[in-house]
Design a protein around this motif. Structure first.
Motif, PDB file in Angstrom:
ATOM      1  N   TYR A 159       0.831  -1.206   0.000  1.00  0.00           N
ATOM      2  CA  TYR A 159       0.000   0.000   0.000  1.00  0.00           C
ATOM      3  C   TYR A 159       0.868   1.259   0.000  1.00  0.00           C
ATOM      4  N   LEU A 160       1.898   1.276   0.856  1.00  0.00           N
ATOM      5  CA  LEU A 160       2.795   2.437   0.898  1.00  0.00           C
ATOM      6  C   LEU A 160       3.542   2.596  -0.420  1.00  0.00           C
ATOM      7  N   ARG A 161       3.922   1.476  -1.024  1.00  0.00           N
ATOM      8  CA  ARG A 161       4.592   1.534  -2.323  1.00  0.00           C
ATOM      9  C   ARG A 161       3.659   2.162  -3.372  1.00  0.00           C
ATOM     10  N   GLY A 162       2.379   1.795  -3.302  1.00  0.00           N
ATOM     11  CA  GLY A 162       1.415   2.396  -4.217  1.00  0.00           C
ATOM     12  C   GLY A 162       1.260   3.886  -3.994  1.00  0.00           C
ATOM     13  N   LEU A 163       1.293   4.328  -2.728  1.00  0.00           N
ATOM     14  CA  LEU A 163       1.223   5.765  -2.444  1.00  0.00           C
ATOM     15  C   LEU A 163       2.397   6.508  -3.068  1.00  0.00           C
ATOM     16  N   CYS A 164       3.576   5.925  -2.955  1.00  0.00           N
ATOM     17  CA  CYS A 164       4.767   6.568  -3.537  1.00  0.00           C
ATOM     18  C   CYS A 164       4.610   6.715  -5.047  1.00  0.00           C
ATOM     19  N   TRP A 165       4.160   5.656  -5.719  1.00  0.00           N
ATOM     20  CA  TRP A 165       4.007   5.737  -7.179  1.00  0.00           C
ATOM     21  C   TRP A 165       2.914   6.724  -7.570  1.00  0.00           C
ATOM     22  N   SER A 166       1.827   6.758  -6.811  1.00  0.00           N
ATOM     23  CA  SER A 166       0.744   7.677  -7.163  1.00  0.00           C
ATOM     24  C   SER A 166       1.178   9.126  -6.972  1.00  0.00           C
ATOM     25  N   ARG A 167       1.973   9.404  -5.945  1.00  0.00           N
ATOM     26  CA  ARG A 167       2.461  10.777  -5.743  1.00  0.00           C
ATOM     27  C   ARG A 167       3.416  11.193  -6.852  1.00  0.00           C
ATOM     28  N   ARG A 168       4.001  10.204  -7.496  1.00  0.00           N
ATOM     29  CA  ARG A 168       4.885  10.501  -8.634  1.00  0.00           C
ATOM     30  C   ARG A 168       4.152  10.342  -9.964  1.00  0.00           C
ATOM     31  N   ASN A 169       2.837  10.245  -9.899  1.00  0.00           N
ATOM     32  CA  ASN A 169       1.964  10.165 -11.081  1.00  0.00           C
ATOM     33  C   ASN A 169       2.216   8.917 -11.933  1.00  0.00           C
ATOM     34  N   ALA A 170       2.750   7.879 -11.317  1.00  0.00           N
ATOM     35  CA  ALA A 170       2.898   6.597 -12.013  1.00  0.00           C
ATOM     36  C   ALA A 170       1.699   5.732 -11.623  1.00  0.00           C
ATOM     37  N   PHE A 171       0.544   6.021 -12.220  1.00  0.00           N
ATOM     38  CA  PHE A 171      -0.708   5.455 -11.734  1.00  0.00           C
ATOM     39  C   PHE A 171      -0.863   3.977 -12.072  1.00  0.00           C
ATOM     40  N   GLU A 172      -0.272   3.523 -13.155  1.00  0.00           N
ATOM     41  CA  GLU A 172      -0.378   2.099 -13.471  1.00  0.00           C
ATOM     42  C   GLU A 172       0.369   1.263 -12.432  1.00  0.00           C
ATOM     43  N   LYS A 173       1.556   1.720 -12.035  1.00  0.00           N
ATOM     44  CA  LYS A 173       2.300   1.012 -10.992  1.00  0.00           C
ATOM     45  C   LYS A 173       1.567   1.107  -9.661  1.00  0.00           C
ATOM     46  N   ALA A 174       1.007   2.275  -9.376  1.00  0.00           N
ATOM     47  CA  ALA A 174       0.252   2.433  -8.132  1.00  0.00           C
ATOM     48  C   ALA A 174      -0.939   1.487  -8.100  1.00  0.00           C
ATOM     49  N   GLN A 175      -1.633   1.369  -9.208  1.00  0.00           N
ATOM     50  CA  GLN A 175      -2.783   0.470  -9.286  1.00  0.00           C
ATOM     51  C   GLN A 175      -2.377  -0.966  -8.989  1.00  0.00           C
ATOM     52  N   GLU A 176      -1.271  -1.400  -9.568  1.00  0.00           N
ATOM     53  CA  GLU A 176      -0.811  -2.769  -9.351  1.00  0.00           C
ATOM     54  C   GLU A 176      -0.427  -2.992  -7.891  1.00  0.00           C
ATOM     55  N   CYS A 177       0.197  -1.998  -7.267  1.00  0.00           N
ATOM     56  CA  CYS A 177       0.576  -2.130  -5.856  1.00  0.00           C
ATOM     57  C   CYS A 177      -0.646  -2.233  -4.961  1.00  0.00           C
ATOM     58  N   PHE A 178      -1.626  -1.399  -5.191  1.00  0.00           N
ATOM     59  CA  PHE A 178      -2.836  -1.434  -4.367  1.00  0.00           C
ATOM     60  C   PHE A 178      -3.574  -2.760  -4.538  1.00  0.00           C
ATOM     61  N   MET A 179      -3.666  -3.236  -5.762  1.00  0.00           N
ATOM     62  CA  MET A 179      -4.355  -4.502  -6.001  1.00  0.00           C
ATOM     63  C   MET A 179      -3.618  -5.653  -5.332  1.00  0.00           C
ATOM     64  N   THR A 180      -2.288  -5.646  -5.389  1.00  0.00           N
ATOM     65  CA  THR A 180      -1.508  -6.694  -4.733  1.00  0.00           C
ATOM     66  C   THR A 180      -1.704  -6.655  -3.229  1.00  0.00           C
ATOM     67  N   ALA A 181      -1.762  -5.451  -2.657  1.00  0.00           N
ATOM     68  CA  ALA A 181      -1.954  -5.308  -1.211  1.00  0.00           C
ATOM     69  C   ALA A 181      -3.260  -5.951  -0.772  1.00  0.00           C
TER      70      ALA A 181
END
Length: 738
Positions: free
Chosen positions: A160-182
């Motif tokens: 979840y925290l990894r997804g927050l980092c990617w979303s703050r950097r506007n890497a939304f596809e990576k953020a989506q994958e992190c949240f789904m994995t969490a």
């Protein structure tokens, strides 16, 4: 002594005395030098926003690298400080996908310790007759399970925290994958699931598929008999967080189940879900009643604050998710005074919240002060860069002033931020339609349709499939009726009238199936009427315009009509839905700036007058209906006046009067007089006068031209000149014209 100090520090923390908890916790750590005490003290520092002190404490004795929980907390501290590179350095960039299978294995092991009905076998049955060694082994196994479960939860939290980092950097596809994995690792990782839903990272159809993939059987409780009930409750709660475009029926059933079986009928979150569903159905007054009920629920609970104004008290202390929907409902119902009071209250009591500036911007938008609205929408987006209502509202201000290029840029930003919402794509299609870029308008609207209907994610391949579906079975498509209307408008402009009419009709059918207030869909019905008119299906066209007038004059007097169909809500449901999203039935031209405040007056009057104008044009094209056409056009002129389409209605009325006079004169002439006047009649009347006569047999005007030539001339002039005349005048009143 350690036990005494730990009890003291916990008591201080329970009372909110953080300084005392930190002081005593430091002494406990000095005495025990245990990793657990260090982690506890770091948590208190984190709760007290002392992120630097927490990091310094965790850095001692190499706790960050030795303890998974300490690494999680340190990463969270870096994120709170905005140091995303350092956080990713601790978390790593790869997701532990292999742990998903471990979570399922733990669920199967948990079931192995029960008898299938949730009853623990080992506690009352297995131990009986077993040796002490067997009982010890069983206890150790249970302890290993608990430790492994704890580790899985922290690993899910790190995803979840990894997804927050990617979303703050506007890497939304990576953020989506992190949240789904969490969520797949730990189905109780609600923060990750909520990020997926409220930021619209998944299309509505994919949200449902993802929810069905989750293994809720991994949930375990202290009482094994309650595990299955807990899994069912969790699934219902997650269902209420889905997009309101995903499956309204499923969400309604989940809400009713929670209300009846779990006594959550008055819970603000469930009430908000119900209000969002009503809002997407254009039932704005019902949605406003529910959001107002949520706001007023705090006044009785805080009645002890005698010096606080009750209205002020009701406006504060609620979930931030409530305000965008409440503001959008106020906007749609024209509650300008309430908007002003709420904006004023929030600006005094919550000046640092993004929804405060969203409220101010919405008020200015409702009073047509577009530059001020744009300024405060921008301020709201700066305070919360991931606020869908702020970005959509900011883009709307450009569309309201006809600044299509700037609007396209703002909508494109919203589309990039909220990749799972179809609304930004719909708005982009509308803007390109206003610029007459038909190919781009079609591309964006098809992508929006694919996302809203579950036919795909909006890619080019999905667009080709949707295009084939629209042309093959236009009367069987599904999805957001607003998007279907826009597709039909594009086809209407491309003279593909048969399919356009079927899509308009299908949009009305879907709106009725969704339980929408049909008063808000008058513009779509008018679009259908114009399609019939251009196909020379005059009886059908007249029936549609008559139904429009019936709904406008006999429907709910308080409902709001804001022009041509396209979801124009400040709350998106994007959010809200992208919350966010109201129905503004205006095209993106200048009239789109007309907000709900004007909808109850000028906008509704303009729409009513435009319907009368269109009805008069149809009657003018029918045989022996000139007098009715004159009456309808006269009513349009009376309603519209000199502005807002009244000039065109007056021009049509003048032509209709000429034709009517000519017809009345013919009735008193004998055949000899007709023969004498035939040649002058052909010379005195131009093509513009002929086109207004329509396909009727008009004696003087038709004699000498020939039946075939006259019909061709009338049809050509009616389609070209009359449409051009109406297009300029009625572009803002909901007939698909831009």
């Amino acid at each position: 002594m350690d036990k005494y100090l730990r009890s003291w520090r916990q008591d201080a923390l329970n009372k909110g005395q953080h300084d005392a908890a930190i002081y005593i916790g430091d002494k406990v750590l000095a005495l025990s030098n245990a990793d657990g005490d260090a982690f506890w003290l770091a948590q208190v520092h984190f709760s007290n926003n002392n992120y630097t002190r927490a990091l310094a404490l965790l850095s001692r004795k190499d706790l960050i690298h030795r303890s998974l929980s300490c690494r999680y907390l340190a990463s969270h501290c870096y994120i709170k400080q905005g140091r995303y590179e350092q956080a990713l350095g601790l978390l790593g960039e790869e997701n532990p996908i292999h742990l998903i299978s471990d979570a399922k294995h733990n669920a199967r092991r948990k079931l192995a310790h029960t008898n299938g009905n949730g009853l623990a076998v080992g506690r009352h049955v297995t131990h009986r007759g077993k040796s002490a060694r067997d009982r010890i082994e069983y206890s150790e196994e249970r302890e290993r399970d608990r430790e492994q479960e704890k580790e899985l939860k922290f690993q899910a939290g790190m995803c979840y925290l990894r997804g927050l980092c990617w979303s703050r950097r506007n890497a939304f596809e990576k953020a989506q994958e992190c949240f789904m994995t969490a969520v797949r690792i730990d189905v109780q990782c609600f923060e990750a699931f909520d990020q997926l839903m409220k930021n619209s990272l998944l299309p509505p159809a994919e949200e449902i598929r993802f929810l069905n993939e989750l293994d809720f059987d991994t949930i375990r409780t202290d009482d094994p008999t309650q595990s299955q009930e807990a899994a069912h409750l969790t699934r219902l709660l997650y269902t209420t967080r889905l997009s309101k475009y995903a499956s309204p029926k499923t969400m309604t059933e989940a809400t009713e189940d929670l209300a009846s079986h779990y006594n959550l009928a008055a819970n603000p979150d469930l009430l908000l879900t119900r209000a969002e569903i009503l809002y997407t159905q254009c039932r704005f007054h019902e949605a406003l009643a529910i959001t107002t009920r949520i706001l007023n629920s705090s006044t009785s609970e805080s009645s002890s604050l005698e010096n606080t104004d009750p209205d002020t008290l009701a406006s504060l202390g609620h979930s931030p998710a409530l305000y965008p929907l409440h503001l959008a409902a106020l906007y749609e119902t024209g509650s300008i005074n309430t908007l002003f009071h709420l904006s004023h209250t929030l600006s005094i009591n919550a000046p640092h919240e993004s929804y405060t500036y969203l409220a101010i911007a919405t008020y200015y938008l409702s009073t047509h002060r577009i530059p001020l609205a744009r300024r405060f929408f921008s301020k709201a987006s700066l305070l919360d860069p991931h606020s869908a209502p702020a970005w959509i509202g900011f883009a709307h201000t450009f569309a309201a002033e006809g600044e299509h290029d700037q609007a396209i840029a703002a909508y494109s930003t919203a589309a990039r931020l909220f990749q799972g919402s179809h609304l930004p794509g719909l708005f982009l299609g509308m803007q390109h339609l206003a610029l007459n870029n038909m190919s781009l308008a079609w591309e964006y609207c098809v992508g929006a349709f694919a996302m809203s209907s579950g036919a795909g994610s909006g890619s080019k391949d999905d667009g080709d499939k949707v295009t084939e579906l629209v042309f093959r079975s236009p009367d069987k498509v599904s999805g957001d009726p607003l998007v279907i209307n826009e597709l039909a408008v594009i086809l209407y402009h491309q003279s593909n009238l048969n399919i356009a009419a079927k899509l308009f009709k299908r949009a009305l059918q879907l709106a009725a199936e969704l339980g929408c207030d049909m008063y808000a869909w008058v513009a779509v019905r008018a679009n259908l009427g114009h399609s019939y008119r251009r196909m020379s299906m005059l009886d059908e066209a007249l029936a549609q315009f008559d139904e429009c007038l019936r709904q406008l004059t006999g429907g709910s007097a308080s409902a709001q009509i804001n022009g041509a169909v396209a979801s124009r809500m400040v709350g998106m449901n994007l959010g809200m839905d992208l919350t966010g999203s109201s129905v503004n039935l205006n095209g993106p031209g200048p009239s789109a700036s007309a907000s709900a405040g004007a909808a109850g007056g000028y906008e509704q009057r303009s729409l009513l007058g435009s319907i009368h104008t269109s009805r008069g044009l149809v009657l003018l094209s029918m045989m022996s209906r000139t007098r009715e056409a004159v009456e309808s056009l006269h009513e349009a002129v009376r309603i519209l006046g000199d502005a807002g389409g009244g000039g065109v209605a007056g021009t049509l009325l003048s032509k209709a009067m000429e034709v009517w006079s000519l017809e009345e004169g013919e009735l008193g002439d004998d055949d000899d007089e007709d023969d004498d006047d035939e040649a002058p009649a052909k010379e005195n009347y131009t093509d513009n006068q002929i086109l207004l006569s329509g396909p009727r047999k008009m004696g003087k005007l038709k004699n000498g031209i020939g039946d075939e030539g006259f019909d061709a001339l009338v049809g050509r002039r009616l389609d070209e000149d009359a449409d051009e005349m109406l297009e300029g005048a009625l572009g803002g009143y909901g007939y698909g014209y831009r």
